[in-house]
Design an enzyme around this catalytic site. Structure first.
Site, PDB file in Angstrom:
ATOM      1  N   HIS A 160     -14.536  -2.731   9.510  1.00 40.33           N
ATOM      2  CA  HIS A 160     -13.814  -2.568   8.121  1.00 40.33           C
ATOM      3  C   HIS A 160     -14.158  -3.812   7.230  1.00 40.33           C
ATOM      4  O   HIS A 160     -13.632  -3.845   6.016  1.00 40.33           O
ATOM      5  CB  HIS A 160     -12.391  -2.307   8.328  1.00 40.33           C
ATOM      6  CG  HIS A 160     -11.911  -1.197   9.270  1.00 40.33           C
ATOM      7  ND1 HIS A 160     -12.054   0.093   8.939  1.00 40.33           N
ATOM      8  CD2 HIS A 160     -11.320  -1.167  10.302  1.00 40.33           C
ATOM      9  CE1 HIS A 160     -11.529   1.029   9.864  1.00 40.33           C
ATOM     10  NE2 HIS A 160     -11.321   0.367  10.697  1.00 40.33           N
TER      11      HIS A 160
ATOM     12  N   GLU B 234      -2.771   7.098   7.498  1.00 38.70           N
ATOM     13  CA  GLU B 234      -3.405   8.245   6.884  1.00 38.70           C
ATOM     14  C   GLU B 234      -4.549   8.764   7.556  1.00 38.70           C
ATOM     15  O   GLU B 234      -5.139   8.344   8.451  1.00 38.70           O
ATOM     16  CB  GLU B 234      -4.311   7.585   5.676  1.00 38.70           C
ATOM     17  CG  GLU B 234      -5.094   6.308   5.806  1.00 38.70           C
ATOM     18  CD  GLU B 234      -5.336   5.741   4.455  1.00 38.70           C
ATOM     19  OE1 GLU B 234      -4.695   5.693   3.553  1.00 38.70           O
ATOM     20  OE2 GLU B 234      -6.265   4.945   4.635  1.00 38.70           O
TER      21      GLU B 234
ATOM     22  N   LYS C 248       0.776  -1.009  -0.036  1.00 37.92           N
ATOM     23  CA  LYS C 248       0.158   0.035  -0.188  1.00 37.92           C
ATOM     24  C   LYS C 248       0.917   1.445  -0.040  1.00 37.92           C
ATOM     25  O   LYS C 248       0.630   2.231  -0.546  1.00 37.92           O
ATOM     26  CB  LYS C 248      -1.022  -0.049   1.069  1.00 37.92           C
ATOM     27  CG  LYS C 248      -2.035  -1.057   0.838  1.00 37.92           C
ATOM     28  CD  LYS C 248      -3.008  -1.074   1.988  1.00 37.92           C
ATOM     29  CE  LYS C 248      -4.056  -1.941   1.968  1.00 37.92           C
ATOM     30  NZ  LYS C 248      -3.787  -3.403   1.331  1.00 37.92           N
TER      31      LYS C 248
ATOM     32  N   ARG D 299      -7.825  -8.160  -8.041  1.00 34.55           N
ATOM     33  CA  ARG D 299      -8.777  -9.413  -8.255  1.00 34.55           C
ATOM     34  C   ARG D 299     -10.110  -9.120  -8.552  1.00 34.55           C
ATOM     35  O   ARG D 299     -10.498  -7.897  -8.340  1.00 34.55           O
ATOM     36  CB  ARG D 299      -8.544 -10.156  -6.922  1.00 34.55           C
ATOM     37  CG  ARG D 299      -8.901  -9.573  -5.418  1.00 34.55           C
ATOM     38  CD  ARG D 299      -9.024 -10.395  -4.420  1.00 34.55           C
ATOM     39  NE  ARG D 299      -8.838  -9.386  -3.162  1.00 34.55           N
ATOM     40  CZ  ARG D 299     -10.125  -9.042  -2.642  1.00 34.55           C
ATOM     41  NH1 ARG D 299     -11.080  -9.237  -3.277  1.00 34.55           N
ATOM     42  NH2 ARG D 299     -10.072  -8.355  -1.458  1.00 34.55           N
TER      43      ARG D 299
END
Length: 602
Positions: A235, A200, A116, A291
């Protein structure tokens, strides 16, 4: 076209791929762990091969074992599905080196988006908007505290190699950083073999909007519109819909263009999803999943396209079937993920035999599932039983179709979340599309009230075609009962969306081991089947209220058991890496005030 396809996944994923591949005339082989030897995907496949162990690392993640099966069977392609090895660049590279086609992007593209931190740098170069944050090499507590101060709290710690909602923690203050960082690093190392994290800015009212993209090996790349996946718990997505409600055409066009730029910047091929956070008219790159997504059916419903067929054709070297201007968008589709789990507020995984499973039927309904009556839900894998998808000309009708279908779904033998999902759909806020990732926390009381109505409707055996709102008779006659139910189903912030983590603390009672009520000797028993992955205490240790005692892993989720009262640990009856069963004795303790306590959720 591919002739012999090895599908290296399980459950509804493998069944979904089998359905399309066999329709295209492709011979298909499945793999299965001992726990899955009687699974539906094994019976549907033309051939099936046993894997060595039940743990994912000994079965569906064992690349060497899978490649040997592929070679022996003569596979000319491998489809990884989603999850397991689907985003493992080294596996994709090994498949190609073995002369077998990997149904997915190339290894370099997977690697680029698998990190990431690297992905964020690539997106910066491609002109895709990013959130404020940090994705550098400094992994120290002090260094990340400094970066969090710059970005402004709350912030999100995220595993660099993460995915599927794992390796995430919201940090609300500098004081929380050390414990949160340790938890993310531990979970990231266990799940992905990489403990690195990035940071973040955490948007408290953001929507999760993602773009389905598709590219071929001939320089073509398109997007297939967007999905809204904002209703989440820990999440993990629960309800997804396409298109995303309330977006203007200019925002849709800008998101689609940014997603295509993201894909073409890394030489992408195949199906992928570019995920964005959207708030106050602006959107920011979140991550790219290299994917097919769990929620791809809603895109198939509004486009009329078979994305697995597209995958297989692209992997066979064909060009994309349609250009961007030719991709349709018709009507609305909403998907609910049916999980085997207990009710609110803890939603613990539920395992065991499915005595009866009857999916609702209808022209506007689609069911993707890998389970039937008589199947067993295992502790070794995730808790999703399947997906129920409703389509209609507009959003209001799609919601009503799905709400009624969830009321008709019948599952006996294990706990499940169908009534809860139906209650979410029935809230005024969801009907009005007031969506964001903290939706469940914000609307907890409305969900609880809607859940009462649905369960009363079910118990009263109302006709299935009547909406759940019809069960109002006598509702206001017992306000005390209503309030008690709302309190029982209070959706605590840790569980819900806003300040949630991918793990949860468990509300587990410390039960007496004998001597009657008030006895000083107490015991902590396992609340669910799983694996003890970390112990924080030893016999003889004093602990204080709120202190973590141990961490369990069950169905791909971490669960932390904490003390809610000051006490002394007398004995520890388990060890790290041990499998435990429900109600198995884990430790005994003596409360300092000689009163019983409970593991507490924070």
């Amino acid at each position: 076209m591919i002739e012999r396809l090895l599908i290296i996944n399980r459950g509804e994923i493998a069944c979904r791929i089998l359905r399309t591949a066999q329709q295209l005339g492709i011979r298909c082989a499945a793999v299965y762990s001992p726990a899955d030897r009687k699974a539906l995907h094994v019976q549907l496949a033309d051939d099936a091969f046993a894997l060595r162990g039940n743990a994912a690392s000994d079965s569906y993640l064992d690349a060497e074992q899978i490649l040997a099966i592929a070679a022996d069977w003569g596979a000319d392609a491998i489809h990884p599905g989603y999850g397991f090895l689907s985003e493992n660049s080294e596996f994709a590279r090994a498949v190609t080196a073995a002369g077998i086609r990997f149904v997915g992007p190339g290894a370099d593209a997977i690697a680029a988006m698998g990190s990431k931190a690297r992905a964020k740098q690539l997106m910066t170069d491609a002109g895709v908007p990013l959130l404020p944050g940090y994705h550098g090499d400094d992994q120290s507590v002090d260094g990340l505290r400094r970066e969090a101060d710059k970005a402004g709290y709350p912030v999100l710690l995220k595993a660099v190699s993460g995915g599927g909602g794992r390796g995430l923690r919201v940090v609300n203050s500098a004081a929380e950083m050390e414990e949160a960082l340790a938890a993310v690093q531990r979970e990231a190392q266990a799940a992905f073999g990489d403990s690195r994290v990035l940071l973040e800015k955490y948007l408290t009212q953001a929507r999760h909007v993602e773009i389905q993209i598709f590219a071929d090996d001939h320089g073509h790349c398109v997007h297939l519109h967007e999905r809204d996946c904002s209703v989440q718990r820990r999440h993990q997505k629960l309800i997804e819909e396409a298109p995303a409600p309330g977006l203007d055409d200019s925002t849709r066009d800008a998101m689609g263009a940014a997603a295509v730029r993201a894909a073409t910047s890394i030489g992408y091929s195949g199906a992928g999803t570019v995920e964005f956070l959207y708030q106050d008219g602006a959107f920011y790159f979140l991550e790219m999943n290299t994917r097919l997504q769990v929620e791809h059916p809603v895109t198939e419903c509004i486009t009329g396209l078979d994305l697995v067929a597209w995958q297989l054709r692209v992997a066979s070297g064909e060009t994309l079937p349609l250009a961007q201007t030719d991709i349709p968008r018709r009507g609305w589709a909403i998907e609910a993920r049916i999980n085997a789990e207990s009710g609110a507020p803890d939603f613990l995984p539920s395992t065991g035999m499915i005595n009866e499973l009857n999916w609702p039927q209808g022209e506007t309904l689609r069911v993707d599932s890998g389970f039937r009556s008589g199947d067993r839900v295992s502790v070794f894998y995730d808790s999703m039983l399947g997906k129920l998808i409703a389509s209609a000309p507009n959003r209001a009708e799609a919601i009503e179709e799905l709400s009624q279908a969830l009321a008709q779904l019948h599952i006996a033998g294990i706990s499940h979340n169908a009534d809860f999902l139906g209650a979410v759909l029935d809230t005024p806020a969801f009907r009005q599309a007031s969506l964001h990732t903290g939706f469940l926390a914000e609307h907890q009381q409305d969900i609880a009230v809607a859940l009462v109505r649905r369960q009363r409707s079910r118990s009263a055996s109302l006709p299935h075609h009547k909406p759940a709102w019809g069960a109002l008779s006598g509702w206001r006659q017992n306000q005390g009962q209503r309030q008690a139910f709302v309190q029982q189903y209070h959706l605590r912030p840790l569980y819900a969306g806003g300040a949630a983590s991918a793990a949860t603390d468990i509300n587990t009672l410390f039960t007496g081991t004998g001597g009657g009520p008030g006895a000083a000797q107490q015991a902590l028993k396992a609340p669910l089947p799983g694996r003890v992955i970390k112990l924080f205490v030893n016999a003889g240790d004093p602990v204080v209220a709120g202190q973590p005692l141990l961490v369990m892993e069950a169905m791909k989720m971490e669960h932390t058991l904490r003390a809610s009262a000051d006490c002394n640990i007398d004995t520890v009856q388990c060890e790290a890496d041990a499998m435990v069963q429900p109600d198995q004795l884990l430790m005994t303790f003596t409360a300092n005030d000689e009163a019983s306590g409970a593991a507490n959720e924070h």
